[in-house]
Design a protein around this motif. Sequence first.
Motif, PDB file in Angstrom:
ATOM      1  N   VAL A 232       0.881  -1.159   0.000  1.00 18.19           N
ATOM      2  CA  VAL A 232       0.000   0.000   0.000  1.00 18.19           C
ATOM      3  C   VAL A 232       0.919   1.208   0.000  1.00 18.19           C
ATOM      4  O   VAL A 232       1.775   1.341   0.859  1.00 18.19           O
ATOM      5  CB  VAL A 232      -0.912   0.013   1.244  1.00 18.19           C
TER       6      VAL A 232
ATOM      7  N   VAL B  79      -2.541   0.193  -4.478  1.00 15.88           N
ATOM      8  CA  VAL B  79      -2.230  -1.174  -4.069  1.00 15.88           C
ATOM      9  C   VAL B  79      -1.386  -1.760  -5.191  1.00 15.88           C
ATOM     10  O   VAL B  79      -1.803  -1.759  -6.345  1.00 15.88           O
ATOM     11  CB  VAL B  79      -3.504  -2.015  -3.847  1.00 15.88           C
TER      12      VAL B  79
ATOM     13  N   ALA C 129      -7.607   0.815   0.823  1.00 13.13           N
ATOM     14  CA  ALA C 129      -6.511   0.080   0.189  1.00 13.13           C
ATOM     15  C   ALA C 129      -6.110  -1.119   1.037  1.00 13.13           C
ATOM     16  O   ALA C 129      -5.846  -2.204   0.512  1.00 13.13           O
ATOM     17  CB  ALA C 129      -5.314   1.004  -0.023  1.00 13.13           C
TER      18      ALA C 129
END
Length: 51
Positions: A14, A25, A42
């Motif tokens: 991330v 991501v 995310a």
Amino acid sequence: MTPQQNTQQPGYKVARYGNSRYWAVLDAAGELVCVTVYKRGAEEVVRRLRG
């Protein structure tokens, strides 16, 4: 834009997406999987991808 590395997790990363407020991501190869507005979103994507 190039994602700036922020948090690492096995298999997925991330990271901040450029100088924006968005989060990226990335998979283990560094390929973009998705972009989210929130870091928590995310992290949820990574959690679901990991099973």
